[in-house]
Motif scaffolding. Structure first.
Motif, mmCIF file in Angstrom:
data_model
loop_
_atom_site.group_PDB
_atom_site.id
_atom_site.type_symbol
_atom_site.label_atom_id
_atom_site.label_comp_id
_atom_site.label_asym_id
_atom_site.label_seq_id
_atom_site.Cartn_x
_atom_site.Cartn_y
_atom_site.Cartn_z
ATOM 1 N N SER A 1 7.960 14.352 -6.225
ATOM 2 C CA SER A 1 6.781 14.785 -5.491
ATOM 3 C C SER A 1 5.850 15.555 -6.423
ATOM 4 O O SER A 1 6.248 15.997 -7.506
ATOM 5 C CB SER A 1 7.172 15.656 -4.304
ATOM 6 O OG SER A 1 7.843 16.822 -4.748
ATOM 7 N N ASP B 1 5.113 14.006 0.847
ATOM 8 C CA ASP B 1 5.809 15.056 0.109
ATOM 9 C C ASP B 1 4.892 15.824 -0.851
ATOM 10 O O ASP B 1 5.360 16.645 -1.627
ATOM 11 C CB ASP B 1 7.001 14.479 -0.658
ATOM 12 C CG ASP B 1 6.617 13.378 -1.643
ATOM 13 O OD1 ASP B 1 5.410 13.075 -1.771
ATOM 14 O OD2 ASP B 1 7.534 12.813 -2.283
ATOM 15 N N GLY C 1 11.132 18.644 1.854
ATOM 16 C CA GLY C 1 11.960 17.540 2.317
ATOM 17 C C GLY C 1 13.428 17.906 2.421
ATOM 18 O O GLY C 1 14.314 17.044 2.366
#
Length: 490
Positions: free
Chosen positions: A220, A248, A362
């Motif tokens: 990310s 993300d 996440g």
């Protein structure tokens, strides 16, 4: 007579007894008087009067609040080596000092100790997961030092690779640098890896190369967006048009963006890391919690840099509430209205400091809330020696507006105790402090006494004092009248 065990041993079952429990789960379940049982690395059970295995270490949580470990999604950990040096800086002075002049003086060992002391800072204040927005990695050796400091420190860390001394299209494709990123990604002792760089808005979009590296490596991106005078709506537009805005992606600050940018962030599912103390002081733009709420953009909280600001999320929570509510009152008063109800609530900023950060990374299936089976990253806020911890009638309000790092009694990371009875456990604070003193002495010598002093004490702009029309300007004391009379006679 058996000497009481000073604190839980690693791997020992632990139970918090009779505390106020804020689970921060989907329903925000809270218990007034309950237990939390930890077995191994995970939360085994939550509820009142729990049965426990033999050998469980019991922690009295009465008159305390049990909550998830906090998550800081943006901290330049290396700069903690100069804690509070820039207390009176503006953002421009920060840029000049670190980006253009003196940040390059940091050696790998200076970088290491900045990260190490910042890691202890985080644990001590109840932050169990930290994103190291590591934008001073001017060489592979600096990156290795950053990585070593994190994996040898207590806590969970996400290493955000960055380098403010070169363009991201340069360092991200350098074979040696990329090899280091891949090494970090494969190290199970880290909680994750990101690429950390900014998008200037250059129509040529040179940052494409770095985004492609992130895509190829499955990483990310975290980026300073909406920073007045540095990054703006053009950067967001270029990211969007080129397909690099993802769920993300973390947009740090997002404080000086227009409606189109907020729409794009919302539509692509990204989140914003607020660093409210920074936005208030530096000038990135007004802290945008109001705009983020209006667009339903997910929010997490962050410290930013301790060269300026507090190193805990208690301060971030209260600063965010204050900024959001101040703006609401200011706008209402400007049109002759009165705010009668607050929109942003204490419960929301507690959520942003825990589950909000976990979601941004996440990792909300593992951390961020207290649920059976999740990782045992747990904080007990309790301080029987402090009058501020009594009474606790509104637990969310107490966390957000009353408690402080000194009230953090116990911190567990992955079921292991890292702070107990209000003191760090197993941390080599003395050793880190010695290395820190060496770094400060080195930087002082490198800059010289005069430049060191000037950097810490920037010039104060001349201030015009306005005449007050309501002052009794014609009034003079008797001695003043006499002086005027003598002057006129002469």
């Amino acid at each position: 007579m058996t000497t009481p065990q000073p604190h839980p041993a690693d791997g020992q079952p632990i139970i918090f007894r009779n505390g106020i429990v804020l689970t921060l789960d989907d329903k925000h379940t809270a218990y007034e008087d309950a237990d939390v049982l930890v077995i191994g690395e995970t939360i085994a059970e939550i509820g009142p009067n729990l049965a426990i295995p033999e050998g469980t270490f019991e922690i009295d949580a009465k008159r305390g609040i049990i909550m998830p470990g906090m998550v800081d999604t943006h901290r330049h950990m290396w700069q903690t080596a100069m804690r509070a040096y820039g207390a009176d800086w503006t953002l421009s002075q920060y840029f000049v000092w670190y980006y253009l002049q003196h940040g390059k003086h940091f050696r790998p060992q200076d970088y290491w100790v900045g990260n190490a002391i910042s890691a202890l800072d985080a644990i001590e204040s109840g932050i169990t997961t930290t994103v190291d927005w590591s934008h001073g990695l001017q060489s592979v050796e600096h990156g290795e030092a950053a990585l070593d400091a994190l994996i040898s420190s207590p806590g969970r860390f996400v290493l955000g690779f960055g380098n403010i001394f070169a363009g991201p299209w340069e360092w991200s494709v350098d074979p040696a640098y990329r090899a280091l990123i891949e090494t970090a990604k494969s190290d199970s002792r880290l909680f994750g890896v990101q690429l950390a760089f900014d998008v200037t808005g250059d129509p040529a979009f040179p940052e494409r190369a770095a985004f492609e590296v992130a895509r190829d490596l499955g990483l990310s991106v975290t980026t300073h967006a909406g920073v007045w005078g540095a990054t703006n709506d053009d950067g967001i537009r270029l990211m969007y048009e080129n397909g690099f805005m993802r769920e993300d992606t973390i947009y740090v600050h997002a404080a000086s963006l227009g409606q189109d940018s907020y729409h794009r962030i919302a539509a692509t599912g990204g989140s914003v890391s607020l660093a409210t103390e920074s936005e208030q002081s530096c000038g990135q733009g007004y802290p945008p919690s109001h705009a983020l709420r209006a667009h339903n953009i997910p929010v997490s909280l962050s410290v930013d840099t301790s060269v300026w600001f507090s190193a805990d999320l208690f301060t971030a929570m209260r600063a965010t509430l204050g900024a959001d509510r101040s703006l609401a009152h200011l706008k209402a008063h400007a049109v002759g209205q009165t705010v009668t109800h607050s929109h942003l609530r204490a419960e929301q900023v507690v959520d942003w400091s825990t589950r909000g950060g976990a979601k941004a990374l996440g990792k909300d299936a593992e951390i961020g809330s207290l649920n059976r089976g999740k990782k045992a990253d747990i904080v007990l806020i309790k301080n029987d020696d402090s009058p501020t911890m009594s009474p606790i009638v509104n637990p969310y309000g107490h966390v957000a507006l009353q408690a402080s790092r000194g009230d953090v009694h116990t911190v567990l990371v992955n079921g292991n105790v890292k702070k107990f009875a209000n003191k760090l456990v197993g941390a080599d604070l003395a050793g880190v402090r010695t290395k820190l003193e060496e770094t400060v002495a080195f930087l002082q010598a490198k800059l010289g006494a005069e430049l060191w002093k000037q950097g810490m004490n920037p010039d104060i702009p001349e201030t015009r004092i306005l005449d007050n029309p309501f002052m009794y300007t014609d009034y003079h004391s008797a001695s003043t009248h006499k002086a005027h009379e003598l002057a006129e006679e002469e």
